[in-house]
Design an enzyme around this catalytic site. Structure first.
Site, PDB file in Angstrom:
ATOM      1  N   CYS A 148      -5.640   4.970   5.246  1.00 55.06           N
ATOM      2  CA  CYS A 148      -5.377   3.706   4.566  1.00 55.06           C
ATOM      3  C   CYS A 148      -6.647   2.920   4.304  1.00 55.06           C
ATOM      4  O   CYS A 148      -7.436   2.708   5.198  1.00 55.06           O
ATOM      5  CB  CYS A 148      -4.418   2.846   5.370  1.00 55.06           C
ATOM      6  SG  CYS A 148      -3.995   1.345   4.460  1.00 55.06           S
ATOM      7  N   GLU A 188       0.869  -1.167   0.000  1.00 59.27           N
ATOM      8  CA  GLU A 188       0.000   0.000   0.000  1.00 59.27           C
ATOM      9  C   GLU A 188       0.906   1.218   0.000  1.00 59.27           C
ATOM     10  O   GLU A 188       1.811   1.316   0.823  1.00 59.27           O
ATOM     11  CB  GLU A 188      -0.913   0.010   1.229  1.00 59.27           C
ATOM     12  CG  GLU A 188      -2.109   0.940   1.081  1.00 59.27           C
ATOM     13  CD  GLU A 188      -1.715   2.405   0.972  1.00 59.27           C
ATOM     14  OE1 GLU A 188      -2.359   3.135   0.219  1.00 59.27           O
ATOM     15  OE2 GLU A 188      -0.749   2.809   1.634  1.00 59.27           O
ATOM     16  N   CYS A 209      -5.603  -1.384   5.475  1.00 56.83           N
ATOM     17  CA  CYS A 209      -5.893  -1.636   6.900  1.00 56.83           C
ATOM     18  C   CYS A 209      -6.951  -0.611   7.314  1.00 56.83           C
ATOM     19  O   CYS A 209      -6.684   0.324   8.059  1.00 56.83           O
ATOM     20  CB  CYS A 209      -4.635  -1.564   7.744  1.00 56.83           C
ATOM     21  SG  CYS A 209      -3.510  -0.226   7.357  1.00 56.83           S
ATOM     22  N   CYS A 237       3.048  -0.377   4.360  1.00 55.16           N
ATOM     23  CA  CYS A 237       1.814   0.377   4.208  1.00 55.16           C
ATOM     24  C   CYS A 237       2.193   1.844   4.317  1.00 55.16           C
ATOM     25  O   CYS A 237       2.157   2.439   5.386  1.00 55.16           O
ATOM     26  CB  CYS A 237       0.825  -0.013   5.288  1.00 55.16           C
ATOM     27  SG  CYS A 237      -0.828   0.572   4.946  1.00 55.16           S
ATOM     28  N   SER A 243       4.228   1.586   9.865  1.00 56.36           N
ATOM     29  CA  SER A 243       5.163   1.665   8.741  1.00 56.36           C
ATOM     30  C   SER A 243       6.130   2.835   8.888  1.00 56.36           C
ATOM     31  O   SER A 243       7.130   2.889   8.179  1.00 56.36           O
ATOM     32  CB  SER A 243       4.415   1.729   7.408  1.00 56.36           C
ATOM     33  OG  SER A 243       3.782   0.490   7.167  1.00 56.36           O
ATOM     34  N   ARG A 245       0.013  -4.284  10.821  1.00 55.10           N
ATOM     35  CA  ARG A 245       1.435  -4.039  10.578  1.00 55.10           C
ATOM     36  C   ARG A 245       2.196  -3.584  11.815  1.00 55.10           C
ATOM     37  O   ARG A 245       3.389  -3.310  11.724  1.00 55.10           O
ATOM     38  CB  ARG A 245       1.592  -3.040   9.439  1.00 55.10           C
ATOM     39  CG  ARG A 245       1.208  -3.644   8.107  1.00 55.10           C
ATOM     40  CD  ARG A 245       0.855  -2.622   7.064  1.00 55.10           C
ATOM     41  NE  ARG A 245       0.326  -3.259   5.857  1.00 55.10           N
ATOM     42  CZ  ARG A 245      -0.924  -3.708   5.726  1.00 55.10           C
ATOM     43  NH1 ARG A 245      -1.788  -3.566   6.719  1.00 55.10           N
ATOM     44  NH2 ARG A 245      -1.330  -4.299   4.628  1.00 55.10           N
TER      45      ARG A 245
END
Lengths: 568, 375
Positions: free
Chosen positions: A60, A13, A63, A547, A503, A480
């Protein structure tokens, strides 16, 4: 010495660029750069904090629950709202189903193509593929005819000459190690997983109206009424539907995902020695098992340093800081500073090359991500961190499954600190959560039976009930990794909003001391057989499940206009 | 042709879809598009015998929510065939190739299929400061969009960010984020498919429509297909009877809430939001936001992050609660009303300026329904 640039890194992503130095067939240095910025926290300023979850949710769409959850928790923490038991259970179910679905999609649709050679599957013998599948699982779709059908479908697809998303890839690369039959089995499950994820995520539609971007969240609880006697509420019919979906989900995970993971991993055991990374692991913990701020968490919080599983340090949010020495931001007090999120400031100041460009100046600033640190150290977050901390804390089910997987692969716990360890931990967590969900559903059902229909703390809904000034933090274990939202509310509106994202922890650049972030460190030593086809590099990066849209964020604490970016 | 036919037949068999079910799907699709059901056969023929057209999917200031949504296409067995009927040659979220091999695939499409491929854009395009806020392969989003959309047969803006600027463009719009229409003025054959995210069902329907008839469906003044955005949510809402009867939810979890009464007083933006959510719902028809108990937030409308917020403030200007409320009147009053409420916050100024600019641009633009036409 060859400079390898991968931009865009696909099957993730967001927008990620990796630059790496390769010498003698190994990565000797690496830089991770996020190349997109939106400024969502700036957009949040001055708005109703009860709306913030919907804004942050849009950070996002993969997620799609995580920023909504962290946001409502942060605002609840600030204003003192206490979501009732049913809201906690609904959230746990939503969070766990997000994790399960997201991990399966990651394994099959984002990561598998680094290990599975689709073209090689054309050489597979369907009968042998069937024998292989039946030797590792009793999943019913495993006949010779079934795999012959998949193979002929693939054959026709390839012969048509339009490979679509599979075009221009690295098929035939010598780093692909699976026999054709394992490749064909994986292709079949790639297609099955596409169907499965769409069905499984209907749990989110039942509990939140739709997916992606479910809409049933509220500060103080949930907007989905529960009542066994009404059609417009979550009732026994919806609970039964969710129960069926959970059971089908658990079946797919235990009978397809886990056996596939073990089968694929057994051909790639050398990846247990690559991709180790920084060796520090952070978990804020999640899945409250009771109500109130001191609730017991099903997945515990904790911190591990230097790969030492014998000592779990207590997690302390005060130890978090963010660096911007190598990020396209500036701090008022100087770019060598490290600021805690409550003191955080973000002034975007781009100083990279003007597009179009070929190379970033990686000695200077080179990413839209900041560099978070804990106790001054880079930390890895995510499924591996959660499983390690749970393992080291004596979590019974996690210990069983980790030991089982290690035993099956014939490796010791040290193998976990690797690219392969991340892949395995993600699978283990998926099964742990798929199994656990039914307990929360039973609890919800029991509440309804008892006549407990509360879904919301109405006492703190109106802004008049809030203190004039309030600050709060919301912690959440996203698929994540550890996520936190930090909110400051003044006179009923958002004065400051700061987000520290998984991330960002994992993909962030070097800090003020020049210490690499987890992606960068994990790439060191990764073999690269052909710098033109850096397949191995993708394996390690994808093992973190990047992500990047999540990772990039900004806040100007003092409410000043964002500084105009300067382009060199 | 034969190859394509047998491929589709094999795929239908693999998925356990009978020929009859497939034709029934095509008729359903025709109905959804408000076309005579007899056209179902024509749709089926186009799907079976057409060459696989190439589609490239660009992501700029996005969250991949629209890409994810498309993976959730409802009527699963057949809707996914719609995916497979296309050759998706570039899509960063799912494609196997990375880095320069990926960008080479995109360049190859632009070069070899100039004027023949479909471009999908997800996410807004930041134009401030030479486009430094979104680069892919070292190139700015704007440069890529100009080249790829400019040479496409048509461009579909999916989701509210690509359609209207969306969240990145919400006040104070820190990066100069624009919709595709605003970033590429004069771009012909642009369709907007807003909502956050786009409903997979609508996108699939649009693509099938195009493959079948080789032109686009009628569009409204925001370049949205009327089959999906032609009516207000309020008009088709399953709770409408409660609105007309004056039965409202007053508090989360109260008896009215549990009974499925109208969410107007809790902030529902259904009266001013145009989309077919109540009819097609989400995730294979499982539910939809109002159905689950939360008010509509207006995600398919321009500037909804500024104009529909605060989300829990109810729409003003409704002339009493009860029968025969004129929803169009309600709509005209409300968007202004909510924006007015929001003006109390300091951030609204830039949003308002942008809105006026857009309004002027919309007024100057040619009326788009002519782009569609009858089959």
């Amino acid at each position: 010495m060859t400079r390898v640039v991968v931009d865009p890194v696909t099957r993730i992503e967001g927008h990620l660029r990796i630059e790496a130095e390769v010498d003698g067939g190994r990565v000797t240095d690496a830089w991770s750069s996020a190349t997109m910025f939106r400024g969502i926290e700036l957009v949040l300023k001055g708005r109703d904090p009860r709306d913030a979850w919907a804004f942050t949710q849009r950070i996002c769409g993969v997620c799609t629950t995580v920023h909504a959850i962290a946001s409502i928790r942060a605002v609840e923490n600030a204003i003192g709202a206490e979501p009732p038991s049913n809201a906690r259970l609904l959230r746990n179910l939503i969070i766990a189903s997000q994790v399960v679905q997201d991990h399966v999609i990651h394994f099959y649709h984002l990561h598998a193509l680094d290990w599975v050679d689709i073209v090689s599957a054309l050489a597979a013998d369907p009968a042998q593929t069937s024998a292989l599948a039946q030797s590792i699982s009793d999943w019913p779709l495993s006949s010779t005819d079934y795999f012959a059908g998949v193979k002929s479908r693939l054959q026709e697809f390839v012969e048509r000459g339009q490979l679509g998303p599979f075009g221009n890839a690295y098929w035939g690369h010598r780093a692909y190690a699976l026999p054709p039959e394992a490749n064909l089995m994986a292709v079949a499950h790639y297609l099955e997983a596409l169907d499965w994820q769409r069905d499984f995520i209907r749990i989110h539609a039942v509990l939140g109206g739709k997916n992606p971007h479910l809409q049933g969240f509220l500060v103080g609880g949930m907007a989905t009424p529960v009542d066994p006697d009404r059609q417009a509420s979550i009732n026994m019919t919806s609970i039964q539907l969710v129960r069926d979906l959970i059971e089908k989900g658990r079946d797919f995970v235990s009978k397809v995902y886990i056996p596939d993971l073990l089968a694929v991993a057994s051909f790639y055991k050398e990846w247990a020695s690559y991709g180790g990374g920084v060796g520090n692991f952070l978990v804020c913990g999640d899945y409250p098992e009771d109500d109130g701020p001191q609730a017991r968490l099903y997945l515990p919080s904790g911190v591990l340093f230097d790969r030492d599983l014998s000592r779990v340090h207590p997690f302390d949010g005060d130890q978090i800081t963010e660096h911007i020495k190598h990020s396209w931001y500036t701090y008022e007090g100087g770019d060598d500073q490290a600021l805690h999120p409550y003191q955080g400031e973000t002034r975007p100041r781009y100083s990279g090359p003007k597009p179009p460009y070929e190379r970033l100046d990686t000695d200077a600033k080179y990413s839209w991500l900041k560099a978070p640190r804990y106790d001054g150290r880079p930390m890895e977050v995510g499924p591996l961190s959660r499983m390690l901390v749970a393992y080291a804390s004596g979590h019974e089910r996690v210990r069983q499954l980790v030991d089982h997987v290690l035993g099956q692969l014939g490796v010791g716990p040290a193998a976990l600190f690797s690219t392969l360890g991340r892949v395995a931990a993600r699978g283990i967590e998926t099964l742990v959560m798929a199994e656990k969900m039914v307990d929360w559903l039973d609890e919800l059902s029991a509440n309804l039976t008892r006549g407990d229909l509360r879904i919301h703390d109405n006492s703190k809904w109106e802004p008049a009930s809030w203190p004039r000034e309030a600050t709060g933090v919301g912690w959440h274990e996203a698929p994540r990794g550890a996520l936190s939202h930090w909110v400051q509310i003044r006179d009923g509106v958002i004065a400051n909003y700061q987000i520290v994202v998984p991330s960002t922890w994992n993909a962030g650049p070097r800090d003020a001391a020049g210490v690499r972030g987890p992606y960068e460190e994990a790439l060191i030593g990764t073999p690269v057989a052909d710098p033109e086809q850096p397949l191995e590099l993708l394996r390690t990066i994808h093992s973190f499940d990047p992500c990047i849209a999540c990772g990039v964020h900004v806040l100007d604490k003092s409410g000043r206009e964002v500084a105009r970016a300067r382009v060199q | 042709m034969g190859n394509a036919h047998s491929w589709l037949t094999a795929e239908l068999e693999r998925r356990g879809v009978s020929r009859r079910e497939f034709l029934s799907f095509c008729s359903t699709l025709a109905t959804a598009l408000a076309l005579p059901a007899s056209l179902g056969a024509r749709i089926a023929e186009a799907l079976e015998h057409g060459e696989k057209p190439t589609l490239v999917w660009l992501e700029f200031q996005d969250c991949a929510g629209n890409a994810e949504s498309f993976l959730r296409a409802s009527r699963p067995t057949t809707a996914e065939i719609v995916l497979d009927v296309l050759s998706v040659d570039y899509h960063e979220t799912i494609m196997a190739a990375a880095g320069h091999r990926a960008t080479a695939a995109l360049a190859g499409v632009v070069e070899k299929l100039r004027g023949k491929y479909l471009a999908v854009v997800e996410g807004s395009i930041p134009v401030a400061d030479d486009g430094v806020y979104c680069t892919i392969g070292g190139r700015s989003a704007l440069e890529i969009a100009r080249e790829v959309c400019g040479n496409a047969a048509a461009t579909i803006a999916v989701g509210t960010c690509a359609s209207y600027g969306g969240l990145p463009a919400a006040a104070p719009n820190p990066t100069g984020a624009l919709s595709v229409a605003d970033a590429l003025p004069g771009l012909d054959n642009l369709i907007n498919m807003p909502a956050c995210p786009v409903n997979a069902e609508n996108l699939a329907t649009l693509i099938v429509y195009y493959l079948t008839f080789q032109h686009w469906p009628p569009l409204d003044r925001f370049r949205r297909p009327t089959f999906a955005y032609g009516k207000a949510i309020h008009d088709n809402c399953e709770r409408r009877a409660h609105f007309d009867a004056g039965q409202y939810v007053e508090a989360w979890g109260d008896e009215a809430h549990r009974s499925g009464y109208c969410l107007y007083k809790m902030g529902c933006k259904g009266p001013v939001t145009h989309q077919n959510c109540p009819q097609i719902r989400w995730n294979e028809g499982t539910s939809w936001p109002i159905g689950c108990g939360h008010p509509c937030i207006g995600c398919a409308e321009p500037d909804f992050w500024d104009k529909m917020t605060p989300f829990y403030a109810h729409l003003p200007g409704v002339p009493g609660f009860g029968l025969h409320t004129n929803v169009d009147k309600v709509g005209a009053l409300t968007a202004l009303g909510v924006a007015g409420a929001f003006a109390a916050h300091t951030v609204v100024q830039i949003g308002k300026r942008r809105w006026h600019e857009r309004s002027a641009a919309a007024a100057a633009a040619p009326k788009s329904p002519e782009k569609g036409g009858r089959p």
